[in-house]
Design an enzyme around this catalytic site. Structure first.
Site, PDB file in Angstrom:
ATOM      1  N   LYS A   1       0.834  -1.205   0.000  1.00  0.00           N
ATOM      2  CA  LYS A   1       0.000   0.000   0.000  1.00  0.00           C
ATOM      3  C   LYS A   1       0.870   1.257   0.000  1.00  0.00           C
ATOM      4  CE  LYS A   1      -1.889   2.130   3.518  1.00  0.00           C
ATOM      5  NZ  LYS A   1      -2.702   2.715   4.586  1.00  0.00           N
TER       6      LYS A   1
ATOM      7  N   CYS B   1     -19.538   6.281   0.875  1.00  0.00           N
ATOM      8  CA  CYS B   1     -19.680   4.821   0.860  1.00  0.00           C
ATOM      9  C   CYS B   1     -18.977   4.262   2.100  1.00  0.00           C
ATOM     10  CB  CYS B   1     -19.081   4.253  -0.429  1.00  0.00           C
ATOM     11  SG  CYS B   1     -19.547   2.537  -0.711  1.00  0.00           S
TER      12      CYS B   1
ATOM     13  N   CYS C   1     -26.319   5.412   0.629  1.00  0.00           N
ATOM     14  CA  CYS C   1     -26.778   5.014  -0.713  1.00  0.00           C
ATOM     15  C   CYS C   1     -27.908   5.900  -1.233  1.00  0.00           C
ATOM     16  CB  CYS C   1     -27.231   3.565  -0.700  1.00  0.00           C
ATOM     17  SG  CYS C   1     -25.930   2.391  -0.257  1.00  0.00           S
TER      18      CYS C   1
ATOM     19  N   CYS D   1     -26.492   8.828  -2.822  1.00  0.00           N
ATOM     20  CA  CYS D   1     -25.222   8.609  -3.531  1.00  0.00           C
ATOM     21  C   CYS D   1     -25.404   8.861  -5.032  1.00  0.00           C
ATOM     22  CB  CYS D   1     -24.749   7.179  -3.301  1.00  0.00           C
ATOM     23  SG  CYS D   1     -23.255   6.769  -4.228  1.00  0.00           S
TER      24      CYS D   1
ATOM     25  N   CYS E   1     -25.001   1.226  -9.164  1.00  0.00           N
ATOM     26  CA  CYS E   1     -24.234   0.440  -8.190  1.00  0.00           C
ATOM     27  C   CYS E   1     -25.047  -0.761  -7.704  1.00  0.00           C
ATOM     28  CB  CYS E   1     -23.866   1.325  -7.005  1.00  0.00           C
ATOM     29  SG  CYS E   1     -23.034   0.409  -5.687  1.00  0.00           S
TER      30      CYS E   1
HETATM   31  S1  SF4 Z   1     -24.850   3.313  -3.901  1.00  0.00           S
HETATM   32 FE1  SF4 Z   1     -22.995   2.015  -4.021  1.00  0.00          FE
HETATM   33  S2  SF4 Z   1     -21.284   3.467  -4.120  1.00  0.00           S
HETATM   34 FE2  SF4 Z   1     -23.062   4.595  -3.393  1.00  0.00          FE
HETATM   35  S3  SF4 Z   1     -22.915   4.517  -1.163  1.00  0.00           S
HETATM   36 FE3  SF4 Z   1     -24.221   2.800  -1.788  1.00  0.00          FE
HETATM   37  S4  SF4 Z   1     -22.832   1.040  -1.992  1.00  0.00           S
HETATM   38 FE4  SF4 Z   1     -21.563   2.898  -1.978  1.00  0.00          FE
END
Ligand code: SF4
Length: 226
Positions: free
Chosen positions: A134, A201, A208, A211, A217
């Site tokens: 990393k 996330c 979500c 998001c 997603c």
């Molecule tokens: S929609 Fe997908 S990318 Fe967005 S917060 Fe939820 S799990 Fe994460």
């Protein structure tokens, strides 16, 4: 928690990362990228700062790296300090005592090299005690413009939720991304997904419902969200 609709768009990495870039704009940059913007971007500085950041929040590790570099900005200057002096500068970074010994040993090694600079050599970086893929990849990416992928827990979690890779550990995710991620995103993915994973996330109950990737997603493994 309300039920969310299934994705209606195919997942596309270009679209996803463009949306992530806009979403993380208001948040602080990941520590190593913030340091580079402050001109602490030599391979030695990036490697040492990444070591200080291990298991330590960016909010804590960034000022500690700045404190160390204010006292000693290059390998020769760090090598001239004692491990105890380095320890005093980087505490309360997690495992600071051990890190101070390791940083001192790396500084002494690098100071003895011709030119006193750490070369852009990932194998050499990984050979140092306390340095894993990393940090070596992050230092190579930021300081050396190498197309190295650095996968921390945020990058690992997010790309697996996307279904972009399916891997059980950050190390396996790094190997999977090396096969699939376009070269142009190899350094940027860490800069983008660290703040995205910290603020949107998130590990527990990702955001979500608001998001910007919701329509594309698959939310793999997400059992609880906001
Ligand atoms: S929609 Fe997908 S990318 Fe967005 S917060 Fe939820 S799990 Fe994460």
């Amino acid at each position: 928690m309300t039920d969310l609709p299934p994705p209606t768009e195919p997942f596309q990495i270009d679209v996803a990362l463009a949306r992530v870039a806009a979403a993380v704009e208001p948040y602080p940059k990941a520590a190593m990228f913030a340091l580079a913007e402050l001109d602490y971007r030599t391979p030695f500085q990036q490697l040492v700062a990444c070591m200080i950041s291990i298991r330590t929040r960016d909010e804590e590790s960034l000022p500690l790296s700045l404190r160390l570099f204010a006292a000693a900005a290059d390998a020769a200057a760090v090598a001239a300090l004692t491990p105890a002096q380095i320890d005093a500068l980087i505490a309360p970074s997690t495992f600071h005592e051990r890190k101070a010994q390791q940083i001192h040993a790396i500084a002494a090694h690098v100071a003895a090299l011709p030119g006193g600079e750490l070369p852009c050599d990932g194998d050499q970086m990984r050979s140092f005690s306390g340095v894993g893929p990393k940090c070596a990849n992050l230092a190579m990416g930021i300081a050396c413009d190498a197309p190295s992928i650095s996968v921390d827990i945020h990058v690992h979690r997010v790309v697996n939720r996307w279904g972009y890779v399916s891997a059980g550990s950050p190390e396996q995710t790094m190997l999977a991304l090396e096969k699939t991620l376009p070269a142009r995103y190899r350094v940027a993915i860490n800069a983008l997904l660290v703040p995205f994973g910290k603020h949107i996330c998130t590990g527990t109950a990702p955001r979500c419902s608001t998001c910007p990737l919701l329509d594309m997603c698959p939310r793999i493994g997400v059992t609880r969200h906001r």
